[in-house]
Scaffold this active site. Structure first.
Site, mmCIF file in Angstrom:
data_model
loop_
_atom_site.group_PDB
_atom_site.id
_atom_site.type_symbol
_atom_site.label_atom_id
_atom_site.label_comp_id
_atom_site.label_asym_id
_atom_site.label_seq_id
_atom_site.Cartn_x
_atom_site.Cartn_y
_atom_site.Cartn_z
ATOM 1 N N LYS A 1 -6.233 2.761 4.269
ATOM 2 C CA LYS A 1 -6.300 1.543 3.445
ATOM 3 C C LYS A 1 -7.487 0.744 3.922
ATOM 4 C CE LYS A 1 -4.056 -0.463 0.101
ATOM 5 N NZ LYS A 1 -3.172 0.176 -0.901
ATOM 6 N N LYS B 1 3.716 7.961 1.796
ATOM 7 C CA LYS B 1 3.711 7.983 0.330
ATOM 8 C C LYS B 1 2.915 9.190 -0.159
ATOM 9 C CE LYS B 1 2.293 4.123 -1.487
ATOM 10 N NZ LYS B 1 1.499 3.048 -2.127
ATOM 11 N N LYS C 1 -6.870 8.845 2.202
ATOM 12 C CA LYS C 1 -6.803 8.399 0.807
ATOM 13 C C LYS C 1 -6.004 7.122 0.743
ATOM 14 C CE LYS C 1 -7.345 8.810 -3.626
ATOM 15 N NZ LYS C 1 -7.988 7.469 -3.561
ATOM 16 N N GLY D 1 -8.497 1.530 -5.877
ATOM 17 C CA GLY D 1 -8.220 0.102 -6.074
ATOM 18 C C GLY D 1 -6.915 -0.338 -5.439
ATOM 19 N N ASP D 2 -6.707 -1.623 -5.435
ATOM 20 C CA ASP D 2 -5.461 -2.270 -5.009
ATOM 21 C C ASP D 2 -5.602 -3.722 -5.480
ATOM 22 O OD1 ASP D 2 -2.943 -1.646 -3.191
ATOM 23 O OD2 ASP D 2 -3.600 -3.630 -2.588
ATOM 24 N N ASN E 1 -2.390 -4.988 -12.575
ATOM 25 C CA ASN E 1 -2.398 -3.594 -13.017
ATOM 26 C C ASN E 1 -0.997 -2.972 -13.002
ATOM 27 O OD1 ASN E 1 -2.599 -0.581 -11.732
ATOM 28 N ND2 ASN E 1 -4.015 -0.870 -13.428
HETATM 29 P P1 NDP Z 1 -3.665 -6.773 -9.155
HETATM 30 O O1 NDP Z 1 -4.715 -7.470 -8.390
HETATM 31 O O2 NDP Z 1 -4.010 -6.100 -10.432
HETATM 32 O O3 NDP Z 1 -2.461 -7.764 -9.465
HETATM 33 C C1 NDP Z 1 -1.777 -8.420 -8.456
HETATM 34 C C2 NDP Z 1 -0.750 -9.345 -9.057
HETATM 35 O O4 NDP Z 1 0.079 -9.847 -8.021
HETATM 36 C C3 NDP Z 1 -1.349 -10.551 -9.745
HETATM 37 O O5 NDP Z 1 -0.517 -10.985 -10.783
HETATM 38 C C4 NDP Z 1 -1.394 -11.566 -8.606
HETATM 39 O O6 NDP Z 1 -1.396 -12.926 -9.027
HETATM 40 C C5 NDP Z 1 -0.095 -11.257 -7.894
HETATM 41 N N1 NDP Z 1 -0.229 -11.597 -6.464
HETATM 42 C C6 NDP Z 1 -1.123 -11.079 -5.587
HETATM 43 N N2 NDP Z 1 -0.995 -11.647 -4.379
HETATM 44 C C7 NDP Z 1 -0.004 -12.552 -4.509
HETATM 45 C C8 NDP Z 1 0.606 -13.465 -3.608
HETATM 46 N N3 NDP Z 1 0.195 -13.551 -2.326
HETATM 47 N N4 NDP Z 1 1.608 -14.238 -4.078
HETATM 48 C C9 NDP Z 1 2.014 -14.147 -5.385
HETATM 49 N N5 NDP Z 1 1.479 -13.314 -6.278
HETATM 50 C C10 NDP Z 1 0.486 -12.522 -5.839
HETATM 51 O O7 NDP Z 1 -3.018 -5.732 -8.123
HETATM 52 P P2 NDP Z 1 -2.114 -4.445 -8.426
HETATM 53 O O8 NDP Z 1 -1.288 -4.675 -9.634
HETATM 54 O O9 NDP Z 1 -2.982 -3.264 -8.347
HETATM 55 O O10 NDP Z 1 -1.186 -4.411 -7.129
HETATM 56 C C11 NDP Z 1 0.094 -5.022 -7.090
HETATM 57 C C12 NDP Z 1 0.915 -4.403 -5.985
HETATM 58 O O11 NDP Z 1 1.084 -3.009 -6.248
HETATM 59 C C13 NDP Z 1 0.312 -4.483 -4.580
HETATM 60 O O12 NDP Z 1 1.353 -4.588 -3.634
HETATM 61 C C14 NDP Z 1 -0.363 -3.120 -4.419
HETATM 62 O O13 NDP Z 1 -0.515 -2.767 -3.063
HETATM 63 C C15 NDP Z 1 0.650 -2.240 -5.122
HETATM 64 N N6 NDP Z 1 0.169 -0.947 -5.575
HETATM 65 C C16 NDP Z 1 -0.920 -0.831 -6.389
HETATM 66 C C17 NDP Z 1 -1.338 0.398 -6.831
HETATM 67 C C18 NDP Z 1 -2.457 0.554 -7.808
HETATM 68 O O14 NDP Z 1 -2.698 1.689 -8.215
HETATM 69 N N7 NDP Z 1 -3.141 -0.482 -8.205
HETATM 70 C C19 NDP Z 1 -0.683 1.628 -6.380
HETATM 71 C C20 NDP Z 1 0.503 1.402 -5.577
HETATM 72 C C21 NDP Z 1 0.872 0.156 -5.198
HETATM 73 P P3 NDP Z 1 -2.779 -13.775 -8.928
HETATM 74 O O15 NDP Z 1 -3.650 -13.215 -9.998
HETATM 75 O O16 NDP Z 1 -2.357 -15.166 -9.144
HETATM 76 O O17 NDP Z 1 -3.331 -13.528 -7.548
HETATM 77 O O1 2IT Z 2 -1.027 1.516 -2.628
HETATM 78 C C1 2IT Z 2 -1.492 2.479 -3.277
HETATM 79 O O2 2IT Z 2 -0.910 3.557 -3.330
HETATM 80 C C2 2IT Z 2 -2.743 2.270 -4.010
HETATM 81 N N1 2IT Z 2 -3.256 1.164 -4.018
HETATM 82 C C3 2IT Z 2 -3.400 3.425 -4.705
HETATM 83 C C4 2IT Z 2 -4.217 4.233 -3.740
HETATM 84 C C5 2IT Z 2 -5.061 5.307 -4.353
HETATM 85 O O3 2IT Z 2 -5.780 5.946 -3.570
HETATM 86 O O4 2IT Z 2 -5.020 5.534 -5.570
#
Ligand code: NDP
Ligand code: 2IT
Length: 452
Positions: free
Chosen positions: A130, A118, A94, A169-170, A244
């Protein structure tokens, strides 16, 4: 760390680096984990005899494939994609899919490795994986993204399944991409099952999944404050990112009475000393989720805010920092700046946002520091609840899912306290706590299976 432990971590890491050349992000994630877990393993010889750490740092398998697609100018394009199936000892694989130009095998291995522990912390039966691609969704039309997702799924579908591996997603993979991926999966398999999570509410998605990572991060932060008799209410919060995780971390912080001062994207950060309230968050949601615009538009719209091009938000003094963008977005120097400005809590919404030097600085300072594995586990936890609802063929109410999310975050906090508290110290080391608690469950399963 004691000298003997330090030596053991170095010995373990030199082998790992040799076996995995050119993978700096993977080395970093394993090193942070090993610093907590090696001393624990040395005290528990059964793990050492079974070579558990060596086995845990080797993915079960990695699938690498080409994704060919056609752009709007009818040009043929090719990207590379991966699925790193890291460890399925405690449940089906997952973890999310990431679309970003800087995706490499090293990045996906670090993410799959951390996901294993996690997921273990959530208490739900989920292994770690992943995936993703170096595809850049920025500037692509909906049709281009659809064709890319369909082509990717045409290969990926044979490697995943509701009891095998369940992607989500991510970065760069949100509601739109999951819909395209799931639509193609269903078509190829001729089965409607919960093989992806983060689906739309009309086709098997769970309420609160969209909000879960950000909300969960704030719940965890509140749990840490409550543990020392405080609360997030009235505190200032600095958030990076505007995707997100960042949006819903901001939303819940405001709801609990905190004042959010910053957001960012890869072009820079905005600082709004008046606070980013619910109305301003609604603007950011539309800007980012619908119009796919840049964060500087926030400062054009709200005159109280300033835009800082090419900069990260960590120079702004805050009580609470929540890095919610990407890996290594808080350097050692930035961590020291946050500490010098009096930060009380750091809660990681993003995965591995803090460089190792920064991790050491936060732990040494004894602040409330929640590493990603614990703090952002709410997203995958609600993904697990989405799987449960799909298997039951019913949907729970918003209140029910939110309550379960809160309980899961509270239980993760309790596990961190159990494994991260040293005798005679009031301070909880959440890094040790999360790493060791996550490790134990996976290690016990691996021991029980014997040599597999
Ligand atoms: P999104 O794509 O929705 O948003 C990512 C954000 O981070 C955007 O504002 C983006 O800016 C910025 N960003 C991405 N890459 C870079 C970079 N190299 N340098 C500077 N800014 C950057 O992703 P999420 O919000 O889903 O994910 C954000 C973080 O949270 C990641 O580390 C992800 O692994 C983690 N995460 C996500 C989960 C989820 O459920 N979605 C769960 C657990 C962890 P820009 O638009 O300019 O690229
Ligand atoms: O980093 C993370 O935990 C996620 N991007 C969510 C993974 C998931 O299966 O919901």
């Amino acid at each position: 760390m004691e000298l003997e432990n330090c030596q053991s971590v170095d010995d373990f890491m030199s082998g790992l680096v040799k076996r995995n050349p050119g993978e700096p992000e993977f080395h970093q994630a394993v090193r942070e984990f090993a610093e907590s877990v090696v001393p624990f393993v040395l005290e528990h010889p059964q793990y050492q005899e079974a070579q558990i750490l060596e086995r845990m740092t080797e993915p079960d398998r990695i699938v690498i494939f080409r994704v060919t697609w056609e752009d709007d100018q009818n040009r043929i394009r090719a990207n590379r994609a991966w699925r790193v199936q890291f460890n399925n000892s405690i449940g089906p694989y997952k973890g999310g899919m990431r679309f970003h130009t800087n995706v490499t095998q090293s990045v996906l291995k670090f993410l799959g490795f951390e996901q294993t522990f996690k997921n273990s912390l959530t208490g739900l039966p989920m292994g770690g994986a992943k995936g993703g691609s170096n595809f850049n969704p920025k500037g692509k039309s909906n049709n281009e993204v659809m064709r890319f997702c369909q082509s990717l799924m045409t290969e990926l579908h044979r490697h995943i399944g509701e009891d095998t591996d369940v992607p989500a997603g991510d970065i760069g993979v949100g509601a739109r991409e999951i819909s395209y991926l799931f639509g193609q999966y269903k078509r190829l398999e001729n089965r409607f099952v919960g093989t992806l999570t983060g689906k739309g509410l009309a086709f098997g998605g769970s309420l609160v999944r969209t909000e879960a990572t950000g909300y969960g991060c704030v719940y965890f932060c509140e749990d840490m404050f409550n543990h020392v008799g405080e609360s997030i209410r009235g505190k200032t919060v600095g958030i990076s990112g505007s995707g997100n995780v960042a949006i819903y971390a901001a939303e819940k912080s405001v709801e609990l009475g905190a004042k959010v001062l910053t957001l960012s994207d890869s072009s820079g950060f905005i600082h709004d000393p008046d606070g980013i309230d619910a109305e301003k968050i609604a603007f950011v949601k539309d800007l980012k989720e619908v119009r796919r615009g840049r964060i500087n538009e926030y400062a054009e719209k709200f005159k109280s805010a300033s835009f800082h091009e090419g900069k990260r938000p960590w120079s702004v003094p805050v009580d609470v920092a929540m890095p919610c963008a990407t890996q290594n977005e808080v350097s050692g120097d930035e961590a020291r700046t946050l500490l010098a400005n009096g930060v009380k809590a750091v809660c990681e919404g993003a995965n591995m946002p803090t460089e190792l030097e920064g991790v050491h600085a936060f732990v040494k300072a004894g602040i409330l520091y929640a590493p990603a594995k614990a703090a952002n586990a709410g997203g995958v936890a609600v993904s697990g609840l989405e799987q449960s609802q799909n298997a039951l063929r019913l949907s729970w109410s918003r209140e029910e899912v939110d309550e379960r999310l809160k309980t899961i975050m509270r239980e993760i906090h309790a596990q961190c306290v159990t494994y991260g508290s040293k005798a005679k110290s009031e301070i909880v080391n959440y890094v040790d706590g999360a790493n060791i608690a996550g490790f134990v469950k996976v290690a016990e399963a691996m021991l029980a299976y014997g040599a597999v």
